[in-house]
Motif scaffolding. Structure first.
Motif, PDB file in Angstrom:
ATOM      1  N   THR A  40       0.838  -1.199   0.000  1.00 37.50           N
ATOM      2  CA  THR A  40       0.000   0.000   0.000  1.00 37.50           C
ATOM      3  C   THR A  40       0.871   1.246   0.000  1.00 37.50           C
ATOM      4  O   THR A  40       0.589   2.205  -0.737  1.00 37.50           O
ATOM      5  CB  THR A  40      -0.933   0.002   1.226  1.00 37.50           C
ATOM      6  OG1 THR A  40      -1.711  -1.177   1.215  1.00 37.50           O
ATOM      7  CG2 THR A  40      -1.851   1.204   1.215  1.00 37.50           C
ATOM      8  N   LEU A  42       3.796   1.516  -1.220  1.00 38.98           N
ATOM      9  CA  LEU A  42       4.440   1.647  -2.537  1.00 38.98           C
ATOM     10  C   LEU A  42       3.432   2.065  -3.617  1.00 38.98           C
ATOM     11  O   LEU A  42       3.768   2.784  -4.550  1.00 38.98           O
ATOM     12  CB  LEU A  42       5.102   0.325  -2.936  1.00 38.98           C
ATOM     13  CG  LEU A  42       6.334  -0.076  -2.111  1.00 38.98           C
ATOM     14  CD1 LEU A  42       6.776  -1.482  -2.490  1.00 38.98           C
ATOM     15  CD2 LEU A  42       7.472   0.904  -2.335  1.00 38.98           C
ATOM     16  N   ILE A  43       2.177   1.587  -3.482  1.00 36.71           N
ATOM     17  CA  ILE A  43       1.179   1.862  -4.524  1.00 36.71           C
ATOM     18  C   ILE A  43       0.650   3.290  -4.450  1.00 36.71           C
ATOM     19  O   ILE A  43       0.349   3.905  -5.478  1.00 36.71           O
ATOM     20  CB  ILE A  43       0.029   0.834  -4.425  1.00 36.71           C
ATOM     21  CG1 ILE A  43       0.515  -0.519  -4.908  1.00 36.71           C
ATOM     22  CG2 ILE A  43      -1.179   1.279  -5.221  1.00 36.71           C
ATOM     23  CD1 ILE A  43      -0.509  -1.620  -4.799  1.00 36.71           C
ATOM     24  N   GLN A  44       0.522   3.865  -3.268  1.00 35.21           N
ATOM     25  CA  GLN A  44      -0.065   5.202  -3.129  1.00 35.21           C
ATOM     26  C   GLN A  44       0.648   6.259  -3.985  1.00 35.21           C
ATOM     27  O   GLN A  44      -0.007   7.004  -4.701  1.00 35.21           O
ATOM     28  CB  GLN A  44      -0.092   5.614  -1.656  1.00 35.21           C
ATOM     29  CG  GLN A  44      -1.226   4.980  -0.893  1.00 35.21           C
ATOM     30  CD  GLN A  44      -1.244   5.379   0.575  1.00 35.21           C
ATOM     31  OE1 GLN A  44      -0.259   5.915   1.081  1.00 35.21           O
ATOM     32  NE2 GLN A  44      -2.356   5.107   1.241  1.00 35.21           N
ATOM     33  N   PRO A  45       1.988   6.347  -3.965  1.00 37.11           N
ATOM     34  CA  PRO A  45       2.625   7.336  -4.858  1.00 37.11           C
ATOM     35  C   PRO A  45       2.366   7.036  -6.333  1.00 37.11           C
ATOM     36  O   PRO A  45       2.213   7.950  -7.144  1.00 37.11           O
ATOM     37  CB  PRO A  45       4.104   7.238  -4.524  1.00 37.11           C
ATOM     38  CG  PRO A  45       4.199   6.515  -3.224  1.00 37.11           C
ATOM     39  CD  PRO A  45       2.954   5.706  -3.085  1.00 37.11           C
ATOM     40  N   MET A  46       2.285   5.739  -6.657  1.00 37.40           N
ATOM     41  CA  MET A  46       2.021   5.386  -8.053  1.00 37.40           C
ATOM     42  C   MET A  46       0.611   5.813  -8.454  1.00 37.40           C
ATOM     43  O   MET A  46       0.391   6.267  -9.574  1.00 37.40           O
ATOM     44  CB  MET A  46       2.191   3.882  -8.258  1.00 37.40           C
ATOM     45  CG  MET A  46       3.613   3.399  -8.222  1.00 37.40           C
ATOM     46  SD  MET A  46       3.613   1.636  -8.547  1.00 37.40           S
ATOM     47  CE  MET A  46       5.279   1.244  -8.106  1.00 37.40           C
ATOM     48  N   GLN A  47      -0.353   5.652  -7.535  1.00 38.77           N
ATOM     49  CA  GLN A  47      -1.717   6.069  -7.830  1.00 38.77           C
ATOM     50  C   GLN A  47      -1.788   7.580  -8.035  1.00 38.77           C
ATOM     51  O   GLN A  47      -2.498   8.065  -8.919  1.00 38.77           O
ATOM     52  CB  GLN A  47      -2.661   5.633  -6.705  1.00 38.77           C
ATOM     53  CG  GLN A  47      -2.934   4.152  -6.699  1.00 38.77           C
ATOM     54  CD  GLN A  47      -3.803   3.724  -5.525  1.00 38.77           C
ATOM     55  OE1 GLN A  47      -3.794   4.387  -4.484  1.00 38.77           O
ATOM     56  NE2 GLN A  47      -4.537   2.634  -5.700  1.00 38.77           N
ATOM     57  N   GLN A  49       0.671   9.444  -9.121  1.00 33.36           N
ATOM     58  CA  GLN A  49       1.305   9.695 -10.414  1.00 33.36           C
ATOM     59  C   GLN A  49       0.376   9.295 -11.560  1.00 33.36           C
ATOM     60  O   GLN A  49       0.298   9.990 -12.584  1.00 33.36           O
ATOM     61  CB  GLN A  49       2.634   8.937 -10.517  1.00 33.36           C
ATOM     62  CG  GLN A  49       3.724   9.530  -9.634  1.00 33.36           C
ATOM     63  CD  GLN A  49       5.009   8.718  -9.692  1.00 33.36           C
ATOM     64  OE1 GLN A  49       5.027   7.601 -10.174  1.00 33.36           O
ATOM     65  NE2 GLN A  49       6.082   9.302  -9.173  1.00 33.36           N
ATOM     66  N   LEU A  50      -0.338   8.158 -11.405  1.00 26.94           N
ATOM     67  CA  LEU A  50      -1.284   7.748 -12.441  1.00 26.94           C
ATOM     68  C   LEU A  50      -2.411   8.771 -12.601  1.00 26.94           C
ATOM     69  O   LEU A  50      -2.850   9.061 -13.712  1.00 26.94           O
ATOM     70  CB  LEU A  50      -1.863   6.372 -12.111  1.00 26.94           C
ATOM     71  CG  LEU A  50      -0.950   5.172 -12.396  1.00 26.94           C
ATOM     72  CD1 LEU A  50      -1.586   3.897 -11.882  1.00 26.94           C
ATOM     73  CD2 LEU A  50      -0.657   5.056 -13.872  1.00 26.94           C
ATOM     74  N   GLU A  52      -2.189  11.950 -11.982  1.00 25.67           N
ATOM     75  CA  GLU A  52      -1.606  13.111 -12.678  1.00 25.67           C
ATOM     76  C   GLU A  52      -1.435  12.828 -14.160  1.00 25.67           C
ATOM     77  O   GLU A  52      -1.702  13.695 -15.009  1.00 25.67           O
ATOM     78  CB  GLU A  52      -0.263  13.472 -12.037  1.00 25.67           C
ATOM     79  CG  GLU A  52      -0.385  14.073 -10.649  1.00 25.67           C
ATOM     80  CD  GLU A  52       0.976  14.306  -9.992  1.00 25.67           C
ATOM     81  OE1 GLU A  52       2.014  13.970 -10.615  1.00 25.67           O
ATOM     82  OE2 GLU A  52       0.985  14.815  -8.862  1.00 25.67           O
TER      83      GLU A  52
END
Length: 197
Positions: A40, A42-47, A49-50, A52
Motif C-alpha cells: 500500500t 508503494l502503490i499510493q505514490p504510483m496512484q 502519479q497515475l 496526474e
C-alpha cells in the motif's frame, strides 16, 4: 509497520519451546499485514502519479482537439484566401490589359520640351481596329444622325444601351439587326454603299 518477531531456531538454548500451529497462524497474519502495508505504501505514490498522468492525458486530448479544430478553420481560411487571391490576380491582369489598351504614345516632342509642347492625345489604334471601325462607319453615322448615343467597345464593336438593354454590332448583319431594334432602316443608297465595303 508492525514489528515481526523472529522465530527461534530449532535447538536454540534460550527458547526451546516448540512452535505451535497458533504461532504459525499469528506469524502468517503478521507477515500478510506487513506485506499489505508495504505494498500500500508503494502503490499510493504510483496512484497519485497515475492520476496526474490521466489528467495530463485529458489536457493533451483537449489541446489536440482544439488544435484539430483550429487547423480545419485555418485550412478553410487558406482556401478562402487562395480563392480571393486568384480572383484579385485575374482582376489585376484584366486591369493591366485594359491599361495597355490606353497607353499613350507621344511623337514629335523633343526631350525636355514636354511642358512647352501642346499635346493632343489620340488613341493609337491598330490597322485591324481601324478596318473594323471603317466597316461599321455607316451604322455609326446612322446612329449619330438619329441622335442615338453609342460607343466603341475595346474590340471595336458598336454598343448602344436602350431601356436597360445592350444592343451591339460587330459586322454588317448584326449592324442591320441593331438598327432594326432601334427602329431605323437603311436607305437604298446606304444598302448599296454597304455592299461596296
Amino acid at each position: 509497520m508492525a514489528p515481526v518477531e523472529s522465530l527461534p531456531a530449532p535447538g536454540d538454548p534460550i527458547n526451546s519451546a516448540p512452535t505451535t500451529k497458533q504461532d504459525l497462524v499469528l506469524l502468517k497474519e503478521e507477515l500478510l499485514q506487513a506485506i499489505t502495508t508495504r505494498v500500500t505504501d508503494l502503490i499510493q505514490p504510483m496512484q497519485v502519479q497515475l492520476a496526474e498522468l490521466a489528467k495530463d492525458l485529458r489536457d493533451t486530448s483537449k489541446i489536440a482537439e482544439n488544435t484539430a479544430e483550429l487547423t480545419l478553420s485555418l485550412q478553410d481560411d487558406v482556401k478562402a484566401l487562395r480563392s480571393t487571391d486568384q480572383h484579385l490576380n485575374s482582376r489585376i491582369t484584366s486591369l493591366e490589359n485594359r491599361w495597355r489598351m490606353l497607353n499613350l504614345k507621344f511623337r514629335g516632342i523633343a526631350e525636355g520640351m514636354e511642358e512647352e509642347a501642346k499635346v493632343q492625345v489620340l488613341l493609337d489604334l491598330s490597322s485591324e481596329t481601324l478596318d473594323k471601325r471603317r466597316s461599321l462607319r455607316l451604322f455609326a453615322n446612322k446612329l449619330f444622325k438619329a441622335n442615338i448615343r453609342f460607343r466603341w467597345s475595346p474590340t471595336s464593336d458598336l454598343h448602344v444601351y436602350r431601356n436597360g438593354l445592350l444592343h451591339q454590332a460587330s459586322d454588317s448583319a448584326s449592324g442591320k439587326t441593331l438598327l432594326a431594334a432601334l427602329g431605323l432602316n437603311l436607305t437604298e443608297d446606304e444598302e448599296r454603299a454597304l455592299l461596296s465595303l
